[in-house]
Write a protein that holds these residues in place. Sequence first.
Motif, PDB file in Angstrom:
ATOM      1  N   ALA A 244      -0.197  23.518 -16.875  1.00  0.00           N
ATOM      2  CA  ALA A 244       1.042  24.417 -17.083  1.00  0.00           C
ATOM      3  C   ALA A 244       1.656  24.005 -18.672  1.00  0.00           C
ATOM      4  O   ALA A 244       1.238  22.816 -19.103  1.00  0.00           O
ATOM      5  N   ASN A 245       2.177  24.727 -19.134  1.00  0.00           N
ATOM      6  CA  ASN A 245       2.791  24.439 -20.553  1.00  0.00           C
ATOM      7  C   ASN A 245       4.082  23.541 -20.356  1.00  0.00           C
ATOM      8  O   ASN A 245       4.449  22.952 -19.290  1.00  0.00           O
ATOM      9  N   GLU A 246       4.659  23.241 -21.392  1.00  0.00           N
ATOM     10  CA  GLU A 246       5.745  22.160 -21.482  1.00  0.00           C
ATOM     11  C   GLU A 246       7.061  22.644 -20.725  1.00  0.00           C
ATOM     12  O   GLU A 246       7.830  21.981 -20.169  1.00  0.00           O
ATOM     13  N   ASP A 247       7.089  24.129 -20.472  1.00  0.00           N
ATOM     14  CA  ASP A 247       8.092  24.721 -19.724  1.00  0.00           C
ATOM     15  C   ASP A 247       7.997  24.911 -18.113  1.00  0.00           C
ATOM     16  O   ASP A 247       8.868  24.829 -17.511  1.00  0.00           O
ATOM     17  N   GLY A 248       6.415  24.441 -17.896  1.00  0.00           N
ATOM     18  CA  GLY A 248       6.301  24.540 -16.744  1.00  0.00           C
ATOM     19  C   GLY A 248       5.582  25.650 -16.192  1.00  0.00           C
ATOM     20  O   GLY A 248       5.045  25.895 -15.071  1.00  0.00           O
ATOM     21  N   ILE A 249       5.127  26.554 -17.103  1.00  0.00           N
ATOM     22  CA  ILE A 249       4.567  28.015 -16.834  1.00  0.00           C
ATOM     23  C   ILE A 249       2.992  27.698 -16.707  1.00  0.00           C
ATOM     24  O   ILE A 249       2.557  27.225 -17.642  1.00  0.00           O
ATOM     25  N   LEU A 250       2.502  28.156 -15.575  1.00  0.00           N
ATOM     26  CA  LEU A 250       0.996  27.904 -15.634  1.00  0.00           C
ATOM     27  C   LEU A 250       0.117  29.056 -15.820  1.00  0.00           C
ATOM     28  O   LEU A 250      -0.954  28.933 -16.430  1.00  0.00           O
ATOM     29  N   ALA A 251       0.845  30.262 -15.263  1.00  0.00           N
ATOM     30  CA  ALA A 251      -0.035  31.364 -15.310  1.00  0.00           C
ATOM     31  C   ALA A 251       0.807  32.560 -15.374  1.00  0.00           C
ATOM     32  O   ALA A 251       2.152  32.549 -14.962  1.00  0.00           O
ATOM     33  N   VAL A 252       0.307  33.761 -15.507  1.00  0.00           N
ATOM     34  CA  VAL A 252       1.162  35.088 -15.635  1.00  0.00           C
ATOM     35  C   VAL A 252       0.389  35.965 -14.987  1.00  0.00           C
ATOM     36  O   VAL A 252      -1.029  36.209 -15.399  1.00  0.00           O
ATOM     37  N   GLY A 253       0.868  36.922 -14.228  1.00  0.00           N
ATOM     38  CA  GLY A 253       0.207  38.088 -13.605  1.00  0.00           C
ATOM     39  C   GLY A 253      -0.081  38.292 -12.159  1.00  0.00           C
ATOM     40  O   GLY A 253       0.312  37.098 -11.542  1.00  0.00           O
ATOM     41  N   GLY A 254      -1.025  38.825 -12.079  1.00  0.00           N
ATOM     42  CA  GLY A 254      -1.129  38.681 -10.236  1.00  0.00           C
ATOM     43  C   GLY A 254      -0.567  39.622  -9.364  1.00  0.00           C
ATOM     44  O   GLY A 254       0.090  40.416 -10.090  1.00  0.00           O
ATOM     45  N   ASP A 255      -0.421  39.449  -8.212  1.00  0.00           N
ATOM     46  CA  ASP A 255       0.272  39.893  -7.146  1.00  0.00           C
ATOM     47  C   ASP A 255       1.137  38.961  -6.300  1.00  0.00           C
ATOM     48  O   ASP A 255       0.970  37.980  -6.539  1.00  0.00           O
ATOM     49  N   LEU A 256       1.903  39.499  -5.369  1.00  0.00           N
ATOM     50  CA  LEU A 256       2.483  38.787  -4.313  1.00  0.00           C
ATOM     51  C   LEU A 256       1.852  38.851  -2.999  1.00  0.00           C
ATOM     52  O   LEU A 256       2.785  38.849  -2.107  1.00  0.00           O
ATOM     53  N   SER A 257       0.716  39.175  -3.079  1.00  0.00           N
ATOM     54  CA  SER A 257      -0.181  39.233  -1.597  1.00  0.00           C
ATOM     55  C   SER A 257       0.076  37.814  -1.038  1.00  0.00           C
ATOM     56  O   SER A 257       0.192  36.613  -1.404  1.00  0.00           O
ATOM     57  N   PRO A 258       0.250  38.004   0.503  1.00  0.00           N
ATOM     58  CA  PRO A 258       0.090  36.753   1.317  1.00  0.00           C
ATOM     59  C   PRO A 258      -0.793  35.602   0.790  1.00  0.00           C
ATOM     60  O   PRO A 258      -0.469  34.463   0.992  1.00  0.00           O
ATOM     61  N   LYS A 259      -2.000  35.966   0.751  1.00  0.00           N
ATOM     62  CA  LYS A 259      -3.243  35.212   0.427  1.00  0.00           C
ATOM     63  C   LYS A 259      -2.794  34.370  -1.008  1.00  0.00           C
ATOM     64  O   LYS A 259      -2.960  33.008  -1.192  1.00  0.00           O
ATOM     65  N   ARG A 260      -2.414  35.007  -1.923  1.00  0.00           N
ATOM     66  CA  ARG A 260      -2.157  34.552  -3.018  1.00  0.00           C
ATOM     67  C   ARG A 260      -0.761  33.550  -3.156  1.00  0.00           C
ATOM     68  O   ARG A 260      -0.865  32.578  -3.787  1.00  0.00           O
ATOM     69  N   LEU A 261       0.112  34.120  -2.554  1.00  0.00           N
ATOM     70  CA  LEU A 261       1.341  33.311  -2.455  1.00  0.00           C
ATOM     71  C   LEU A 261       1.052  32.044  -1.484  1.00  0.00           C
ATOM     72  O   LEU A 261       1.507  30.825  -1.994  1.00  0.00           O
ATOM     73  N   LEU A 262       0.325  31.840  -0.697  1.00  0.00           N
ATOM     74  CA  LEU A 262      -0.053  30.878   0.424  1.00  0.00           C
ATOM     75  C   LEU A 262      -0.899  29.854  -0.686  1.00  0.00           C
ATOM     76  O   LEU A 262      -0.859  28.533  -0.511  1.00  0.00           O
TER      77      LEU A 262
END
Length: 213
Positions: free
Chosen positions: A16-34
Motif C-alpha cells: 500500500a502507498n503512504e496514504d494506505g491505498i493498496l489497489a484500484v478497480g475490481g468489483d464488489l462481489s461477495p467473494k472479493r469483499l470477503l
Amino acid sequence: MYFVTKALFFPPVEEANEDGILAVGGDLSPKRLLLAYKSGIFPWFDGDEPILWWSPEYRMVVFPEEFVVSKSMRNILNRNIFKVTFNQNFREVISNCSSIKREGQEGTWISNDMIEAYCKLNEMGIAKSIEVWQDDALVGGLYGIDLGDVFCGESMFSKVSNASKVAFVSLVKRLKDENYKLLDCQVHNDHLESLGGREIHREDFMELLKSKR
C-alpha cells in the motif's frame, strides 16, 4: 499501486502507498469483499470514483477485553432509554448510514452499489448489524463484517443523542462475551478514540487477523 483485474487477487498489504491505498478497480462481489476483509483490506471510495482498496499503515481498533464503559454511558444504559437488537434490520441500518448527514461531509461513500453488495453479504451471514430503537423507531445503529473472531466495523449512524454510542458499546460487549480478538475500526477519528479505540501498526493488525483464536 495494483490495478485489480477479474482475477480474485490482492497484493500484499505492505505494498500500500503512504496514504494506505493498496489497489484500484475490481468489483464488489461477495467473494472479493470477503477476500479483502480476510486479507486486512477494505473498500472506501466516492460513488463516482473507481473502487479503492485500503490497508493503512496504522489501524484503529478496539480490544474488547480492554474496553471500559464510561460512567455516563453506564447511566444511559441503565435508564433503558433504548432497546438494542442484533442483525434484525440490516438494510435499514446501512441505508440510514448512507443517508444520514454528517458534519464536514457533503455526501456519502455508501452508494447504492455498496448497499446491495453488503446486503448480499448479510444474506450470507457475513455482514451484520446492530439496531438501536426508541419508542419502536430505529434511531441508531452500525454494521460491519463478521469474520468469526474479528468484527470489521464499517459505519454507524445516530438520529438522537447517544444512539450510535449505545450501538457501539453493545457490540463491544457482545464481542467480549463471545471472545472476539478485536473490533476493527479501520481509520482514526476522534469519536472512535473517545469510545476506546486506539491505533496499532498494520503488521500487528495482520498478525492478530491471521492468528488462530
